[in-house]
Design an enzyme around this catalytic site. Structure first.
Site: not given
Ligand code: AMP
Length: 281
Positions: A21, A24, A28, A52, A167, A178
């Protein structure tokens, strides 16, 4: 995007998709690097998916940092960024959704009704558009990864789901778009999620196997932090996402908590290794 995906497939290339989303961060980017190890071309999608978010959630104020995202992806030499406008994904008259029964009703799904329906529907669409052979998700959203893997299996999708480690910041806080909402002392307060998982890990290392006592250990850390209000603290089977009474083969300790006005989630993977249990935060 569809044509690029067809061309890649026709040439026998392995397309890897990293759905995001945007906003980054290193979490990500770790998925992108993993995708680049296994796949070419690599597609990163950036789409803040309205379906969502609940009506009282943060869709409008969700951080959007498109230019910085593109710069970061260019630096990594990502092949394609797919960033469709919402009306292209949800044109007027849109009426189909994908629902994974059961798994999406508990935990995050209980607190955020309709959330996973929105996630699976958009991910199914992204898979259909980009036709990935591999798709990369973070264990940060463990329930989401489990549900997407179920969807891919149930619908005979070609995409193999790869789940990558969480991470974290140097202080343990799991990276999240967030986290940008956290103000002043909330930054420090938010580390309580990680610290409670760490406390649980130490209890497991001492031999504790009882889920109730491990949950109590996590709650004690969260409860000691003013301004942190847990939504749920649970230990569930990694396959069914149902609560366990004592540790078994593979489970997750899952936490959702509000830190001030910001809702954060975090988790640890607990795996049996002979007589021992290994905890990965
Ligand atoms: P989002 O942009 O929050 O929808 O996340 C996109 C992808 O990045 C999803 O598969 C998340 O699980 C992954 N993601 C978000 N934060 C982390 C993190 N701290 N470590 C690993 N993957 C992450």
């Amino acid at each position: 995007m569809k044509q690029a995906a067809r061309d890649a497939r026709a040439k026998g290339r392995l397309l890897g998709l990293v759905p995001t989303m945007g906003a980054l961060h290193e979490g990500h980017l770790s998925l992108v690097r993993e995708a680049q190890k296994q796949c070419s071309p690599v597609v990163v999608s950036i789409f803040v998916n309205p379906s969502q978010f609940g009506p009282s959630e943060d869709f409008k104020k969700y951080p959007r940092t498109f230019d910085a995202d593109i710069a970061a992806l260019e630096k990594l030499r990502v092949d394609y960024v797919f960033a469709p406008p919402p009306e292209e994904i949800y044109p007027p008259g849109f009426r189909t959704s994908v629902v994974v029964e059961g798994l999406g009703d508990v935990l995050e799904g209980r607190v955020r009704p309709g959330h996973f329906r929105g996630v699976t529907t958009v991910v199914a669409k992204l898979f259909e558009i980009a036709q990935p052979r591999f798709a990369f998700f973070g264990r940060k959203d463990a329930q989401q990864a489990r549900i997407i893997r179920q969807m891919a299996a149930d619908l005979n999708l070609d995409a193999e789901i790869v789940v990558c480690p969480i991470v974290r910041e140097a202080d343990g806080l799991a990276m999240s778009s967030r986290n940008a909402y956290l103000k002043g002392s909330e930054q420090q307060g938010a580390t309580a999620l990680y610290r409670s998982l760490d406390a649980m890990q130490r209890e497991v290392a001492k031999g504790e196997r009882d889920a109730g006592r491990l949950i109590a250990a996590m709650r004690a850390v969260l409860g000691a932090e003013p301004g942190v209000t847990p939504d749920y603290v649970e230990i569930v089977d990694a396959d069914t996402f149902e609560p366990v009474v004592s540790l078994r083969k593979s489970c997750y300790a899952l936490i959702a908590a509000r830190v001030g006005a910001t809702r954060l989630i975090d988790n640890a993977l607990i795996e049996q290794d002979g007589d021992f249990f290994r905890v990965t935060v």
